[in-house]
Design a protein around this motif. Structure first.
Motif, PDB file in Angstrom:
ATOM      1  N   VAL A  82       0.847  -1.207   0.000  1.00 18.89           N
ATOM      2  CA  VAL A  82       0.000   0.000   0.000  1.00 18.89           C
ATOM      3  C   VAL A  82       0.876   1.248   0.000  1.00 18.89           C
ATOM      4  O   VAL A  82       1.827   1.344   0.784  1.00 18.89           O
ATOM      5  CB  VAL A  82      -0.945   0.012   1.225  1.00 18.89           C
ATOM      6  N   HIS A  83       0.560   2.187  -0.903  1.00 20.41           N
ATOM      7  CA  HIS A  83       1.300   3.454  -0.972  1.00 20.41           C
ATOM      8  C   HIS A  83       0.298   4.591  -0.788  1.00 20.41           C
ATOM      9  O   HIS A  83      -0.862   4.468  -1.178  1.00 20.41           O
ATOM     10  CB  HIS A  83       1.961   3.631  -2.351  1.00 20.41           C
ATOM     11  N   TRP A  84       0.777   5.700  -0.257  1.00 26.11           N
ATOM     12  CA  TRP A  84      -0.075   6.886  -0.077  1.00 26.11           C
ATOM     13  C   TRP A  84       0.499   8.018  -0.913  1.00 26.11           C
ATOM     14  O   TRP A  84       1.706   8.280  -0.860  1.00 26.11           O
ATOM     15  CB  TRP A  84      -0.103   7.312   1.393  1.00 26.11           C
ATOM     16  N   ALA A  85      -0.351   8.697  -1.670  1.00 24.88           N
ATOM     17  CA  ALA A  85       0.136   9.808  -2.499  1.00 24.88           C
ATOM     18  C   ALA A  85      -0.652  11.067  -2.162  1.00 24.88           C
ATOM     19  O   ALA A  85      -1.887  11.077  -2.217  1.00 24.88           O
ATOM     20  CB  ALA A  85      -0.022   9.479  -3.982  1.00 24.88           C
ATOM     21  N   LEU A  86       0.085  12.114  -1.831  1.00 20.04           N
ATOM     22  CA  LEU A  86      -0.561  13.372  -1.476  1.00 20.04           C
ATOM     23  C   LEU A  86      -1.169  14.053  -2.703  1.00 20.04           C
ATOM     24  O   LEU A  86      -2.228  14.667  -2.638  1.00 20.04           O
ATOM     25  CB  LEU A  86       0.485  14.303  -0.829  1.00 20.04           C
ATOM     26  N   ASP A  87      -0.469  13.936  -3.820  1.00 15.31           N
ATOM     27  CA  ASP A  87      -0.942  14.624  -5.025  1.00 15.31           C
ATOM     28  C   ASP A  87      -0.558  13.829  -6.268  1.00 15.31           C
ATOM     29  O   ASP A  87       0.030  12.748  -6.186  1.00 15.31           O
ATOM     30  CB  ASP A  87      -0.368  16.049  -5.075  1.00 15.31           C
ATOM     31  N   ALA A  88      -0.890  14.421  -7.433  1.00 10.53           N
ATOM     32  CA  ALA A  88      -0.652  13.738  -8.710  1.00 10.53           C
ATOM     33  C   ALA A  88       0.842  13.448  -8.898  1.00 10.53           C
ATOM     34  O   ALA A  88       1.219  12.379  -9.389  1.00 10.53           O
ATOM     35  CB  ALA A  88      -1.170  14.611  -9.846  1.00 10.53           C
ATOM     36  N   LYS A  89       1.659  14.405  -8.478  1.00  8.48           N
ATOM     37  CA  LYS A  89       3.105  14.243  -8.661  1.00  8.48           C
ATOM     38  C   LYS A  89       3.601  13.006  -7.896  1.00  8.48           C
ATOM     39  O   LYS A  89       4.341  12.188  -8.432  1.00  8.48           O
ATOM     40  CB  LYS A  89       3.790  15.516  -8.136  1.00  8.48           C
ATOM     41  N   GLU A  90       3.139  12.883  -6.666  1.00  6.45           N
ATOM     42  CA  GLU A  90       3.584  11.736  -5.865  1.00  6.45           C
ATOM     43  C   GLU A  90       3.035  10.431  -6.445  1.00  6.45           C
ATOM     44  O   GLU A  90       3.744   9.433  -6.499  1.00  6.45           O
ATOM     45  CB  GLU A  90       3.078  11.904  -4.421  1.00  6.45           C
ATOM     46  N   ASN A  92       2.373   9.769  -9.541  1.00  5.04           N
ATOM     47  CA  ASN A  92       3.139   9.400 -10.740  1.00  5.04           C
ATOM     48  C   ASN A  92       4.536   8.906 -10.380  1.00  5.04           C
ATOM     49  O   ASN A  92       5.028   7.947 -10.981  1.00  5.04           O
ATOM     50  CB  ASN A  92       3.234  10.604 -11.688  1.00  5.04           C
ATOM     51  N   SER A  93       5.150   9.557  -9.382  1.00  4.36           N
ATOM     52  CA  SER A  93       6.525   9.110  -9.101  1.00  4.36           C
ATOM     53  C   SER A  93       6.544   7.759  -8.390  1.00  4.36           C
ATOM     54  O   SER A  93       7.486   6.992  -8.569  1.00  4.36           O
ATOM     55  CB  SER A  93       7.351  10.181  -8.387  1.00  4.36           C
ATOM     56  N   ILE A  94       5.496   7.429  -7.646  1.00  7.21           N
ATOM     57  CA  ILE A  94       5.434   6.073  -7.055  1.00  7.21           C
ATOM     58  C   ILE A  94       5.402   5.034  -8.183  1.00  7.21           C
ATOM     59  O   ILE A  94       6.110   4.025  -8.162  1.00  7.21           O
ATOM     60  CB  ILE A  94       4.189   5.934  -6.136  1.00  7.21           C
ATOM     61  N   ILE A  95       4.600   5.331  -9.213  1.00  9.43           N
ATOM     62  CA  ILE A  95       4.499   4.379 -10.334  1.00  9.43           C
ATOM     63  C   ILE A  95       5.849   4.282 -11.055  1.00  9.43           C
ATOM     64  O   ILE A  95       6.323   3.184 -11.376  1.00  9.43           O
ATOM     65  CB  ILE A  95       3.357   4.792 -11.283  1.00  9.43           C
ATOM     66  N   LEU A  96       6.482   5.422 -11.264  1.00  9.27           N
ATOM     67  CA  LEU A  96       7.775   5.411 -11.954  1.00  9.27           C
ATOM     68  C   LEU A  96       8.815   4.610 -11.158  1.00  9.27           C
ATOM     69  O   LEU A  96       9.592   3.844 -11.732  1.00  9.27           O
ATOM     70  CB  LEU A  96       8.254   6.857 -12.177  1.00  9.27           C
ATOM     71  N   LEU A 120      -1.024  10.702 -15.981  1.00  4.20           N
ATOM     72  CA  LEU A 120       0.011   9.664 -15.902  1.00  4.20           C
ATOM     73  C   LEU A 120       0.623   9.344 -17.271  1.00  4.20           C
ATOM     74  O   LEU A 120       1.843   9.200 -17.394  1.00  4.20           O
ATOM     75  CB  LEU A 120      -0.590   8.388 -15.280  1.00  4.20           C
ATOM     76  N   ASN A 121      -0.227   9.232 -18.307  1.00  6.74           N
ATOM     77  CA  ASN A 121       0.317   8.868 -19.623  1.00  6.74           C
ATOM     78  C   ASN A 121       1.370   9.860 -20.088  1.00  6.74           C
ATOM     79  O   ASN A 121       2.448   9.481 -20.539  1.00  6.74           O
ATOM     80  CB  ASN A 121      -0.806   8.817 -20.672  1.00  6.74           C
ATOM     81  N   GLU A 122       1.059  11.149 -19.956  1.00  2.83           N
ATOM     82  CA  GLU A 122       2.007  12.177 -20.401  1.00  2.83           C
ATOM     83  C   GLU A 122       3.296  12.079 -19.592  1.00  2.83           C
ATOM     84  O   GLU A 122       4.393  12.172 -20.134  1.00  2.83           O
ATOM     85  CB  GLU A 122       1.423  13.591 -20.212  1.00  2.83           C
ATOM     86  N   PHE A 123       3.140  11.854 -18.285  1.00  2.00           N
ATOM     87  CA  PHE A 123       4.306  11.766 -17.401  1.00  2.00           C
ATOM     88  C   PHE A 123       5.201  10.594 -17.815  1.00  2.00           C
ATOM     89  O   PHE A 123       6.423  10.733 -17.909  1.00  2.00           O
ATOM     90  CB  PHE A 123       3.825  11.602 -15.948  1.00  2.00           C
ATOM     91  N   LEU A 124       4.579   9.439 -18.077  1.00  2.00           N
ATOM     92  CA  LEU A 124       5.397   8.279 -18.449  1.00  2.00           C
ATOM     93  C   LEU A 124       6.042   8.483 -19.814  1.00  2.00           C
ATOM     94  O   LEU A 124       7.196   8.105 -20.033  1.00  2.00           O
ATOM     95  CB  LEU A 124       4.551   6.999 -18.417  1.00  2.00           C
ATOM     96  N   GLN A 125       5.277   9.100 -20.720  1.00  2.00           N
ATOM     97  CA  GLN A 125       5.877   9.356 -22.034  1.00  2.00           C
ATOM     98  C   GLN A 125       7.077  10.287 -21.925  1.00  2.00           C
ATOM     99  O   GLN A 125       8.081  10.093 -22.598  1.00  2.00           O
ATOM    100  CB  GLN A 125       4.841   9.936 -22.992  1.00  2.00           C
ATOM    101  N   GLN A 280       3.462 -12.820  -8.088  1.00  2.00           N
ATOM    102  CA  GLN A 280       3.030 -11.501  -8.599  1.00  2.00           C
ATOM    103  C   GLN A 280       3.189 -10.434  -7.507  1.00  2.00           C
ATOM    104  O   GLN A 280       3.101 -10.743  -6.320  1.00  2.00           O
ATOM    105  CB  GLN A 280       1.553 -11.579  -9.026  1.00  2.00           C
ATOM    106  N   GLN A 281       3.440  -9.196  -7.937  1.00  2.00           N
ATOM    107  CA  GLN A 281       3.420  -8.057  -6.994  1.00  2.00           C
ATOM    108  C   GLN A 281       2.102  -7.324  -7.185  1.00  2.00           C
ATOM    109  O   GLN A 281       1.695  -7.091  -8.327  1.00  2.00           O
ATOM    110  CB  GLN A 281       4.508  -7.035  -7.344  1.00  2.00           C
ATOM    111  N   MET A 282       1.477  -6.969  -6.083  1.00  2.00           N
ATOM    112  CA  MET A 282       0.258  -6.158  -6.194  1.00  2.00           C
ATOM    113  C   MET A 282       0.428  -4.900  -5.347  1.00  2.00           C
ATOM    114  O   MET A 282       0.785  -4.990  -4.167  1.00  2.00           O
ATOM    115  CB  MET A 282      -0.957  -6.960  -5.724  1.00  2.00           C
ATOM    116  N   HIS A 283       0.238  -3.750  -5.985  1.00  2.00           N
ATOM    117  CA  HIS A 283       0.380  -2.476  -5.274  1.00  2.00           C
ATOM    118  C   HIS A 283      -0.948  -1.741  -5.342  1.00  2.00           C
ATOM    119  O   HIS A 283      -1.657  -1.833  -6.352  1.00  2.00           O
ATOM    120  CB  HIS A 283       1.420  -1.572  -5.968  1.00  2.00           C
ATOM    121  N   ILE A 284      -1.223  -0.963  -4.322  1.00  2.00           N
ATOM    122  CA  ILE A 284      -2.370  -0.052  -4.408  1.00  2.00           C
ATOM    123  C   ILE A 284      -1.908   1.340  -3.971  1.00  2.00           C
ATOM    124  O   ILE A 284      -1.188   1.469  -2.973  1.00  2.00           O
ATOM    125  CB  ILE A 284      -3.586  -0.579  -3.611  1.00  2.00           C
ATOM    126  N   ILE A 285      -2.258   2.338  -4.749  1.00  3.97           N
ATOM    127  CA  ILE A 285      -1.861   3.709  -4.400  1.00  3.97           C
ATOM    128  C   ILE A 285      -3.129   4.470  -4.008  1.00  3.97           C
ATOM    129  O   ILE A 285      -4.075   4.577  -4.800  1.00  3.97           O
ATOM    130  CB  ILE A 285      -1.182   4.416  -5.590  1.00  3.97           C
TER     131      ILE A 285
END
Ligand code: SF4
Length: 457
Positions: A82-90, A92-96, A120-125, A280-285
């Motif tokens: 389990v991950h916690w993200a305060l905002d979009a930036k966090e 996206n960076s958890i996924i990265l 997210l798509n733009e960030f990953l691109q 398998q790894q399973m994550h939830i943000i």
């Protein structure tokens, strides 16, 4: 990829220039609304279900601290990270980070409005990572470098001819293909290969259950399941308002969701994820991204009850005739116009005005959000906070003067009648956009007051 920011009224003006498309868009969504009505009318306890759902969400929002922590505990016990993200930036960076740690290069994603909200798509691109949307409509808009125009039907603004042309330009298929079956086969072949080679699958979350630590993802195409079952890593992204306390509560929402969205009794795939399979790894943000602010606004708190069924889109006369891209926000339509100013008041100050306030949205909302009241309330907040247009402010002050001073009111009425009689061209120009799309009424000979004074005996 993000649409350039154009105010709703201007974007809508562009959209309605194509009259046949506007009519077709309007009729298609109205058809979905009617399907919803037929499905809803078969459930005698519909109003009770709405009431119950609204109360469950109310309770969940009032006890988020407990339920989110309970969910985290149970999910971790099940082997989910389990991950916690305060905002979009966090977010996206958890996924990265997960991508980099696992040296992943092939990613598939099923529909998730939260990842749209976080861009997210733009960030990953930007980070040179390829991500393929696997929901058919979402994949089509991704090929066109557009955003979804509807949260349930992402490509509803496109016709089959547009899809054929998109495939021709991006995949080199035969020009002029319009047969939906053939087009779907092409998509199936292309996406099948992506599913088989994907190392990581990203999904959204429709409901997260505190009691079990599991979550549910609803799709009609089975693409979330296909991605998750084939990839070694699953990342599920959820806004924190997706939490519900108990498994028992799920059936209330599943009954409401699909009927409200498309008129189906249930979404074709309502898949429960509880733990990763072996290896398998399973994550939830769990993401905030402004939700805490909305929760703290008593007038807008209820908007966090939304289960993203889009019934309010399909019934809204403004959405149906202005298209989703006019809203320049990941979530368009009436609910998007409530959520967007919370994230950025200045940029989204036009959206709460994109409504007739007819109340049809509130009538169909399965979780009883007072949508039109909140739109009206946002207008007041935006004006108070100084985000209203000065032309609107001046106009309102002028109207205030005219309506509170009878002599000025009579004088302005007389001037208005004279102008309309003598200079008819003057009312259909850029100074008066109201009449661009409307027939002029016949100019009365006298005001009502003059008529009344003459006829009262
Ligand atoms: S506000 Fe209500 S009607 Fe609109 S998408 Fe959310 S749940 Fe559905």
């Amino acid at each position: 990829m993000q649409n350039q920011f154009i105010e709703h009224a201007d974007a809508a003006e562009n959209f309605i220039k194509d009259e046949p498309r506007t009519d077709w868009h309007d009729e298609t969504l109205w058809f979905v609304r009617q399907k919803r009505d037929l499905a809803v009318n078969k459930i005698p306890e519909w109003e009770e279900l709405r009431e119950f759902a609204s109360k469950i969400k109310d309770h969940s929002l009032s006890n988020l601290d407990n339920y989110l922590l309970e969910f985290e505990r149970n999910a971790q016990n099940n082997g989910i990270q389990v991950h916690w993200a305060l905002d979009a930036k966090e977010h996206n960076s958890i996924i990265l980070d997960i991508i980099k740690k696992n040296n992943v290069s092939k990613i598939v994603k099923s529909k998730s409005m939260l990842t749209e909200e976080c861009h997210l798509n733009e960030f990953l691109q930007e980070n040179k990572i390829e991500i393929v949307d696997t929901d058919l409509g979402e994949w089509i808009v991704q090929l066109r470098k557009e955003t979804p125009s509807h949260i349930v039907l992402p490509a509803i603004h496109l016709k089959k001819e547009d899809v054929g042309e998109t495939f021709h330009q991006n995949l080199g298929t035969q020009k002029g293909l319009t047969d939906p079956k053939e087009l779907t086969e092409i998509a199936r072949d292309y996406l099948r290969e992506k599913f088989l080679s994907a190392e990581l699958a990203i999904t959204g979350v429709n409901f997260a259950i505190a009691e079990t630590g599991g979550f549910v993802v609803c799709t009609n195409e089975g693409n979330a399941d296909m991605g998750v079952h084939l990839a070694d890593i699953h990342i599920a992204c959820m806004g924190f308002e997706k939490i519900i306390p108990k498994l028992n509560h799920l059936s209330v929402f599943l009954r409401l969701l699909a009927r409200s969205a498309t008129g189906q009794p249930i979404t074709t795939y309502s898949s429960h994820f509880h733990k990763p399979r072996v290896g398998q790894q399973m994550h939830i943000i769990i993401v905030d991204n402004g939700r805490s602010n909305q929760l703290a606004r008593p007038d807008f708190r209820n908007s966090l009850k939304c289960i993203r069924c889009a019934a309010c889109f399909n019934t809204c006369p403004v959405y149906r005739r202005s298209g989703g891209h006019s809203y320049h926000n990941a979530v368009a339509g009436p609910i998007g116009s409530i959520l967007a100013p919370n994230i950025n008041m200045r940029e989204n100050a036009d959206l709460p005005f994109a409504s007739t306030l007819c109340g049809s949205c509130s009538n169909v909302c399965p979780v009883k959000i007072d949508i039109h009241q909140q739109l009206w309330k946002w207008r007041q907040v935006l004006m108070e906070e100084g985000h209203g247009k000065s032309s609107k402010k001046i106009g309102m002050q002028l109207l205030n003067l005219i309506f509170t001073k009878p002599k000025i009111y009579r004088l302005v009425g007389w001037i208005g009648r004279m102008i309309m009689k003598k200079l008819p061209f003057s009312i259909s120009n850029s100074l008066n956009p109201w009449y661009k799309q409307r027939e002029m009424p016949e100019v009365p000979k006298n005001s009502f007051r003059e008529w009344y004074l003459k006829n009262k005996k």
